[in-house]
Design a protein around this motif. Structure first.
Motif, PDB file in Angstrom:
ATOM      1  N   ALA A 182       6.723  11.175   2.576  1.00 38.77           N
ATOM      2  CA  ALA A 182       5.980  11.558   3.782  1.00 38.77           C
ATOM      3  C   ALA A 182       4.502  11.182   3.677  1.00 38.77           C
ATOM      4  O   ALA A 182       3.907  10.713   4.657  1.00 38.77           O
ATOM      5  N   LEU A 183       3.904  11.385   2.528  1.00 34.04           N
ATOM      6  CA  LEU A 183       2.501  11.003   2.338  1.00 34.04           C
ATOM      7  C   LEU A 183       2.316   9.503   2.499  1.00 34.04           C
ATOM      8  O   LEU A 183       1.392   9.051   3.179  1.00 34.04           O
ATOM      9  N   VAL A 190      10.126  14.283  -3.949  1.00 33.03           N
ATOM     10  CA  VAL A 190      10.457  12.935  -3.470  1.00 33.03           C
ATOM     11  C   VAL A 190      10.204  12.822  -1.968  1.00 33.03           C
ATOM     12  O   VAL A 190       9.617  11.858  -1.490  1.00 33.03           O
ATOM     13  N   THR A 191      10.606  13.827  -1.223  1.00 34.24           N
ATOM     14  CA  THR A 191      10.409  13.808   0.232  1.00 34.24           C
ATOM     15  C   THR A 191       8.928  13.882   0.581  1.00 34.24           C
ATOM     16  O   THR A 191       8.462  13.185   1.486  1.00 34.24           O
ATOM     17  N   ASN A 204       3.283   5.959  -2.549  1.00 30.92           N
ATOM     18  CA  ASN A 204       4.510   6.662  -2.935  1.00 30.92           C
ATOM     19  C   ASN A 204       4.572   6.853  -4.460  1.00 30.92           C
ATOM     20  O   ASN A 204       4.860   7.950  -4.950  1.00 30.92           O
ATOM     21  N   ALA A 205       4.278   5.795  -5.214  1.00 29.00           N
ATOM     22  CA  ALA A 205       4.307   5.873  -6.675  1.00 29.00           C
ATOM     23  C   ALA A 205       3.248   6.847  -7.191  1.00 29.00           C
ATOM     24  O   ALA A 205       3.516   7.645  -8.100  1.00 29.00           O
ATOM     25  N   ALA A 206       2.042   6.784  -6.624  1.00 30.76           N
ATOM     26  CA  ALA A 206       0.975   7.696  -7.053  1.00 30.76           C
ATOM     27  C   ALA A 206       1.342   9.143  -6.763  1.00 30.76           C
ATOM     28  O   ALA A 206       1.137  10.029  -7.594  1.00 30.76           O
ATOM     29  N   VAL A 219       0.840  -1.198   0.000  1.00 34.36           N
ATOM     30  CA  VAL A 219       0.000   0.000   0.000  1.00 34.36           C
ATOM     31  C   VAL A 219       0.878   1.251   0.000  1.00 34.36           C
ATOM     32  O   VAL A 219       0.662   2.191  -0.776  1.00 34.36           O
ATOM     33  N   ILE A 220       1.892   1.262   0.858  1.00 35.74           N
ATOM     34  CA  ILE A 220       2.793   2.418   0.942  1.00 35.74           C
ATOM     35  C   ILE A 220       3.545   2.616  -0.373  1.00 35.74           C
ATOM     36  O   ILE A 220       3.704   3.744  -0.845  1.00 35.74           O
ATOM     37  N   LEU A 221       3.990   1.526  -0.975  1.00 42.55           N
ATOM     38  CA  LEU A 221       4.683   1.622  -2.255  1.00 42.55           C
ATOM     39  C   LEU A 221       3.759   2.228  -3.312  1.00 42.55           C
ATOM     40  O   LEU A 221       4.180   3.078  -4.106  1.00 42.55           O
ATOM     41  N   GLY A 222       2.487   1.824  -3.296  1.00 40.05           N
ATOM     42  CA  GLY A 222       1.511   2.380  -4.242  1.00 40.05           C
ATOM     43  C   GLY A 222       1.244   3.852  -3.996  1.00 40.05           C
ATOM     44  O   GLY A 222       1.173   4.649  -4.944  1.00 40.05           O
TER      45      GLY A 222
END
Length: 141
Positions: A120-121, A115-116, A101-103, A96-99
């Motif tokens: 953070a989101l 990127v930061t 981050n990518a979104a 979920v976090i990877l998704g």
């Protein structure tokens, strides 16, 4: 198999109170997030592929979080069941976090902060979910 708490809050109860757990979880979270962000930034600086950098940073931050949350925030003894529950929870949260981050990287405008902010989101989203599930499933005494 339920383990007894390692210690109690100042109130003298059998284990940490919700407020005590939340405060400790916050401190552990900030420290673990610093580990995560440092590894992520360093890996990107060294030329790692973004998903690989996020994976490495997540593993480092999560390992830190597990040890400190178990011993200090929730104050419970370790067990294979708890460790497995933690791995399943964080493994699911990872995707979920990877998704997220990518979104976020795809949707945020270019900038030195992009990127930061994406990190953070994704971290913030995962943190809320993890506290609830750690407290109610993995580390409940």
């Amino acid at each position: 198999m339920t383990a007894a708490p390692l210690a109690s809050d100042a109130a003298g109860g059998p284990g940490p109170t919700l407020l005590g757990q939340l405060l400790r979880f916050g401190v552990v979270g900030l420290f673990s997030a610093a580990v995560d962000l440092t590894v992520y930034t360093l890996a990107l600086h060294l030329g790692a592929w973004t998903p690989a950098a996020r994976t490495l940073s997540f593993v480092c931050g999560t390992s830190t979080a597990y040890v400190l949350n178990r011993r200090w925030a929730f104050r419970v003894e370790g067990s294979r069941r708890r460790a497995l529950g933690f791995v399943v929870l964080y493994g699911t949260t990872f995707f979920v976090i990877l998704g997220v981050n990518a979104a976020a990287l795809a949707l945020l405008p270019d900038g030195s902060w992009r990127v930061t902010l994406a990190w953070a989101l994704s971290q913030g989203f995962g943190t809320v979910v993890n506290f609830v599930l750690l407290r109610t499933v993995v580390f409940r005494a």
